[in-house]
Design a protein around this motif. Structure first.
Motif, PDB file in Angstrom:
ATOM      1  N   ALA A  62      23.637  24.087  78.064  1.00 44.03           N
ATOM      2  CA  ALA A  62      24.784  23.251  78.430  1.00 44.03           C
ATOM      3  C   ALA A  62      25.570  22.793  77.211  1.00 44.03           C
ATOM      4  N   MET A  63      24.962  22.844  76.016  1.00 42.47           N
ATOM      5  CA  MET A  63      25.629  22.442  74.777  1.00 42.47           C
ATOM      6  C   MET A  63      26.323  23.630  74.120  1.00 42.47           C
ATOM      7  N   GLY A  64      26.407  24.744  74.810  1.00 36.14           N
ATOM      8  CA  GLY A  64      26.862  25.993  74.213  1.00 36.14           C
ATOM      9  C   GLY A  64      28.309  26.058  73.800  1.00 36.14           C
ATOM     10  N   GLY A  65      29.109  25.084  74.167  1.00 39.26           N
ATOM     11  CA  GLY A  65      30.508  25.104  73.769  1.00 39.26           C
ATOM     12  C   GLY A  65      31.298  26.190  74.491  1.00 39.26           C
ATOM     13  N   VAL A  66      32.572  26.261  74.176  1.00 42.44           N
ATOM     14  CA  VAL A  66      33.444  27.267  74.802  1.00 42.44           C
ATOM     15  C   VAL A  66      33.356  28.579  74.036  1.00 42.44           C
ATOM     16  N   VAL A  67      33.362  28.504  72.710  1.00 39.72           N
ATOM     17  CA  VAL A  67      33.290  29.682  71.853  1.00 39.72           C
ATOM     18  C   VAL A  67      32.431  29.335  70.649  1.00 39.72           C
ATOM     19  N   THR A  68      31.607  30.291  70.207  1.00 41.95           N
ATOM     20  CA  THR A  68      30.831  30.131  68.986  1.00 41.95           C
ATOM     21  C   THR A  68      31.008  31.377  68.124  1.00 41.95           C
ATOM     22  N   THR A  69      30.576  31.302  66.879  1.00 44.93           N
ATOM     23  CA  THR A  69      30.593  32.471  65.986  1.00 44.93           C
ATOM     24  C   THR A  69      29.179  32.677  65.470  1.00 44.93           C
ATOM     25  N   PRO A  70      28.312  33.326  66.237  1.00 47.73           N
ATOM     26  CA  PRO A  70      26.895  33.442  65.871  1.00 47.73           C
ATOM     27  C   PRO A  70      26.701  34.197  64.557  1.00 47.73           C
ATOM     28  N   VAL A  71      25.681  33.779  63.804  1.00 43.95           N
ATOM     29  CA  VAL A  71      25.305  34.474  62.577  1.00 43.95           C
ATOM     30  C   VAL A  71      24.217  35.487  62.921  1.00 43.95           C
ATOM     31  N   ILE A  72      24.418  36.724  62.497  1.00 40.67           N
ATOM     32  CA  ILE A  72      23.485  37.801  62.810  1.00 40.67           C
ATOM     33  C   ILE A  72      22.127  37.528  62.176  1.00 40.67           C
ATOM     34  N   ASN A  73      21.079  37.829  62.909  1.00 41.91           N
ATOM     35  CA  ASN A  73      19.709  37.670  62.441  1.00 41.91           C
ATOM     36  C   ASN A  73      19.362  38.851  61.534  1.00 41.91           C
ATOM     37  N   TYR A  74      19.622  38.690  60.240  1.00 39.95           N
ATOM     38  CA  TYR A  74      19.427  39.760  59.255  1.00 39.95           C
ATOM     39  C   TYR A  74      17.993  40.298  59.322  1.00 39.95           C
ATOM     40  N   PRO A  75      17.802  41.647  59.286  1.00 32.92           N
ATOM     41  CA  PRO A  75      18.758  42.734  59.067  1.00 32.92           C
ATOM     42  C   PRO A  75      19.242  43.426  60.347  1.00 32.92           C
ATOM     43  N   GLU A  76      19.254  42.704  61.476  1.00 29.25           N
ATOM     44  CA  GLU A  76      19.778  43.295  62.705  1.00 29.25           C
ATOM     45  C   GLU A  76      21.280  43.545  62.566  1.00 29.25           C
ATOM     46  N   VAL A  77      21.861  44.242  63.548  1.00 27.30           N
ATOM     47  CA  VAL A  77      23.285  44.563  63.462  1.00 27.30           C
ATOM     48  C   VAL A  77      24.092  43.907  64.575  1.00 27.30           C
ATOM     49  N   ALA A  78      23.428  43.176  65.492  1.00 30.94           N
ATOM     50  CA  ALA A  78      24.159  42.557  66.606  1.00 30.94           C
ATOM     51  C   ALA A  78      23.420  41.317  67.094  1.00 30.94           C
ATOM     52  N   ILE A  79      24.206  40.353  67.578  1.00 28.41           N
ATOM     53  CA  ILE A  79      23.659  39.148  68.202  1.00 28.41           C
ATOM     54  C   ILE A  79      24.580  38.758  69.350  1.00 28.41           C
ATOM     55  N   ILE A  80      23.993  38.404  70.492  1.00 28.28           N
ATOM     56  CA  ILE A  80      24.755  38.033  71.688  1.00 28.28           C
ATOM     57  C   ILE A  80      24.662  36.524  71.866  1.00 28.28           C
ATOM     58  N   GLY A  81      25.809  35.849  71.870  1.00 26.10           N
ATOM     59  CA  GLY A  81      25.842  34.403  72.015  1.00 26.10           C
ATOM     60  C   GLY A  81      26.281  33.990  73.410  1.00 26.10           C
ATOM     61  N   VAL A  82      25.512  33.088  74.017  1.00 24.80           N
ATOM     62  CA  VAL A  82      25.792  32.611  75.375  1.00 24.80           C
ATOM     63  C   VAL A  82      26.412  31.225  75.282  1.00 24.80           C
ATOM     64  N   ASN A  83      27.595  31.070  75.847  1.00 18.86           N
ATOM     65  CA  ASN A  83      28.252  29.755  75.887  1.00 18.86           C
ATOM     66  C   ASN A  83      28.010  29.088  77.240  1.00 18.86           C
ATOM     67  N   LYS A  84      28.424  27.825  77.333  1.00 16.60           N
ATOM     68  CA  LYS A  84      28.093  27.060  78.532  1.00 16.60           C
ATOM     69  C   LYS A  84      28.878  27.559  79.736  1.00 16.60           C
ATOM     70  N   MET A  85      28.283  27.364  80.894  1.00 17.74           N
ATOM     71  CA  MET A  85      28.880  27.785  82.156  1.00 17.74           C
ATOM     72  C   MET A  85      29.743  26.650  82.704  1.00 17.74           C
ATOM     73  N   MET A  86      30.948  26.997  83.168  1.00 20.58           N
ATOM     74  CA  MET A  86      31.859  25.993  83.710  1.00 20.58           C
ATOM     75  C   MET A  86      32.531  26.543  84.967  1.00 20.58           C
ATOM     76  N   VAL A  87      32.808  25.659  85.911  1.00 16.62           N
ATOM     77  CA  VAL A  87      33.588  26.038  87.092  1.00 16.62           C
ATOM     78  C   VAL A  87      35.063  25.907  86.739  1.00 16.62           C
TER      79      VAL A  87
END
Length: 437
Positions: free
Chosen positions: A360-385
């Motif tokens: 619920a604290m996920g905000g509208v938009v985030t800029t996740p930092v990749i978990n080195y040395p991976e190449v991708a990270i998926i960020g989940v933001n909060k759900m809103m009606v």
């Protein structure tokens, strides 16, 4: 009586050194066999060091935050019997154990029956009239925090008491804010100060906090990721109305005790598995020193989790071989282990792609930092009606953004967009998650 030296034991995994993150004892303590002496951290696993003998602590060989080599002496005890230190053996050298700051000595009059505060020949300034209650007002803003005891000699305290002055209102110019006679003189000479209506006071305190343990590991990992990975972040909104309806329906069924209550994350994990099958190069680690991309068949999803100690990333291994409820059960197990601090090194390593979610604290938009040395990270933001246009009218829909980052050295913007769009399509039509092939 003899002396026994305890050295940092081999904590496994071929680790050559560990960081001391906590002392459970101090010099002078009596300890029994198996008493926990200290805690050390290797990577993200914390290991407790017990005492193999009973005795009195004579010496501690490191401070919090120090990196100690395996086999180095960390504790010396006085024990019954000969101990393991023979006469002529070199005594280990190390910094003194951390001690509390020495307390200031109180000034005691030569004659306790006669206060030595006020010299007869010294003429004291006339005190301002005391306020009702016997305490002179110095304004609302006090120079020290509520409950903090002012430092002053008995002589100064006696003068203040006779003048009806509350020493908590007097700023001290001595070491650690100690109040002297000159501070009392200056306070009396100023007279009553107009109180501030707001009650706000300046706070010039500066506290130095040593970065140790898990917080230091997080800092090093984040610094490495941002320094070496050129991030590209792609944000897309997802209509999860149908998914939430399906999730609620599945949770109401509860066909077996082994099936946990489902959150959104198991659906996202299964959607990622299907999307990775079409773009396997996103499930990879990039060894930029060797110039090699290691692409994995097994999908090992790290789940960034906030704990009381800081951020950790427990890993759900082989998600491609787990169904929705197995993913949910493993998520719950790992989350509990992470929060309680019992997660093992194996459970906190080995991820090939990561999900980060603040719920619920996920905000509208985030800029996740990749978990080195991976190449991708998926960020989940909060759900809103939110009201969404369906072509004829606005209708309420449950919307959620995915904010995802990719290593732009190996993942092009187009591939990143295709990957997120595939996950979006699966979450918006959740029945497709269950379709094989």
């Amino acid at each position: 009586m003899g002396e026994h030296v305890i050295r940092l034991p081999d904590v496994g995994e071929g680790v050559a050194e560990a960081e001391l993150v906590e002392w459970h004892v101090k010099v002078g303590d009596m300890v029994r066999e198996d008493t926990v002496l200290a805690a050390v951290m290797t990577d993200k696993a914390t290991v407790e060091i017990p005492s193999p003998v009973e005795g009195e602590i004579l010496w501690l060989g490191a401070e919090i935050g120090d990196t100690v080599a395996i086999g180095s002496p960390i504790v010396r005890l006085k024990v019954a019997g000969e101990g393991n230190v023979q006469e002529g053996d070199a005594t280990p050298e190390a910094p003194e154990a951390p001690q509390l700051p020495p307390q200031e000595k109180k000034v005691v009059p030569d004659n306790p029956a006669k206060p030595a505060a006020v010299e007869p020949e010294k003429k004291q300034p006339v005190a301002a009239p005391a306020q009702p209650g016997g305490t002179r007002s110095a304004g609302i803003g006090a120079p020290r925090r509520e409950g903090e005891k002012p430092l002053a000699s008995p002589a100064v305290r006696l003068r203040a008491r006779e003048a009806g002055i509350d020493l908590r209102q007097v700023p001290g110019s001595g070491p650690a804010g100690r109040i002297g006679h000159e501070d009392l003189d200056a306070f009396i000479a100023r007279g009553p100060q107009p109180g501030k209506v707001s009650g706000l006071v300046r706070n010039d305190r500066v506290e130095e906090i040593k970065v140790v343990g898990l917080r230091r590991k997080i800092a090093e990992k984040m610094q490495l990721a941002k320094a070496r990975i050129p991030h590209i972040t792609y944000v897309e909104e997802v209509d999860v109305t149908a998914l939430e309806d399906l999730r609620a329906g599945l949770n109401k069924q509860k066909p077996g005790a082994d099936r946990p209550k489902l959150t959104l994350l198991p659906f996202l994990m299964r959607a990622m598995v299907k999307a990775i099958a079409e773009q396997p190069h996103l499930n990879a680690l990039y060894d930029d020193d060797a110039g090699i991309i290691r692409q994995y068949g097994g999908v090992h999803i790290g789940i960034a989790a906030q704990t009381a100690s800081g951020l950790v990333v427990p890993v759900v291994k082989h998600v491609e071989a787990r169904d929705l409820w197995e993913c949910g059960a493993e998520l719950n197990r790992l989350a509990e282990a992470a929060k309680s601090g019992t997660a093992t090194r194996e459970e906190l390593s080995g991820s090939t792609i990561t999900i980060t979610s603040l719920g619920a604290m996920g905000g509208v938009v985030t800029t996740p930092v990749i978990n080195y040395p991976e190449v991708a990270i998926i960020g989940v933001n909060k759900m809103m009606v939110r009201p969404m246009w369906d072509g004829t009218q606005f209708v309420p829909r449950k919307m959620m953004n995915l904010s995802s980052s990719f290593d732009h050295r190996v993942i092009d913007g187009w591939d990143a967009a295709v990957f997120v769009q595939r996950i979006k399509a699966l979450l918006e039509t959740p029945a497709m998650i269950f379709v094989e092939g």
